[in-house]
Design a protein around this motif. Structure first.
Motif, PDB file in Angstrom:
ATOM      1  N   PHE A 270       0.836  -1.197   0.000  1.00 45.32           N
ATOM      2  CA  PHE A 270       0.000   0.000   0.000  1.00 45.32           C
ATOM      3  C   PHE A 270       0.874   1.251   0.000  1.00 45.32           C
TER       4      PHE A 270
ATOM      5  N   LYS B 239      -2.798   5.741   1.030  1.00 37.01           N
ATOM      6  CA  LYS B 239      -3.979   5.012   0.552  1.00 37.01           C
ATOM      7  C   LYS B 239      -5.066   5.072   1.623  1.00 37.01           C
TER       8      LYS B 239
ATOM      9  N   LEU C  85      -7.902   3.590   3.648  1.00 34.15           N
ATOM     10  CA  LEU C  85      -8.260   2.227   4.027  1.00 34.15           C
ATOM     11  C   LEU C  85      -9.671   2.172   4.600  1.00 34.15           C
TER      12      LEU C  85
ATOM     13  N   HIS D 139      -8.067  -4.708   2.850  1.00 35.20           N
ATOM     14  CA  HIS D 139      -7.292  -3.599   3.403  1.00 35.20           C
ATOM     15  C   HIS D 139      -6.736  -3.966   4.777  1.00 35.20           C
TER      16      HIS D 139
END
Length: 146
Positions: A95, A99, A101, A108
């Protein structure tokens, strides 16, 4: 001290080294021998607690990225190398640090918790335990969602 905490996470079935508070977590061991960190009955219960803590970070504090989550989890003022922790988690998860989540998306959260466990405990986590922890977190009997 770092090595001691890595061993603690495994010994306490507390893979993210969640500090003791007044919270009464489901899955706590009857005995709580560690004065600083919770002890859970099994690793899946420790993973369940980790998922809940991260969900709280999202809802209560608006923390939705690896960078923001780790900055709160392992702040530099507690003697952590926060930047290095973030880099390790990003490498392990794939990731990017910013990013966004979703705390209800196992694609995730499972990699995030696995990576944090790896950093905290120094060993590769057992994915079946993370899956079982996810099932406990979601209240299901279906660990195959991860």
């Amino acid at each position: 001290m770092e090595k001691l905490n890595k061993q603690r996470g495994l010994r306490n079935c507390n893979p993210l080294n969640i500090r003791r508070t007044a919270d009464l977590w489901q899955g706590l061991a009857e005995r709580q021998p560690d004065p600083e960190f919770f002890t859970f009955r099994s690793m899946p219960w420790g993973y369940r607690a980790a998922f809940i803590v991260l969900r709280t970070y999202c809802h209560k504090y608006g923390l939705r990225t690896v960078r923001d989550i780790i900055a709160r989890w392992a702040p530099p003022e507690d003697g952590n190398d926060t930047g290095n922790y973030i880099r390790k988690v990003c490498v392990l998860t794939g990731f990017p640090p910013d990013k966004c989540l979703n705390p209800y998306d196992p694609s995730h959260m499972a990699p995030l918790v696995a990576a944090m466990s790896r950093v905290e405990c120094g060993v590769k986590p057992i994915m079946s335990q993370i899956k079982e922890g996810w099932s406990l977190y979601m209240g299901t009997d279906c660990p195959s969602v991860i």
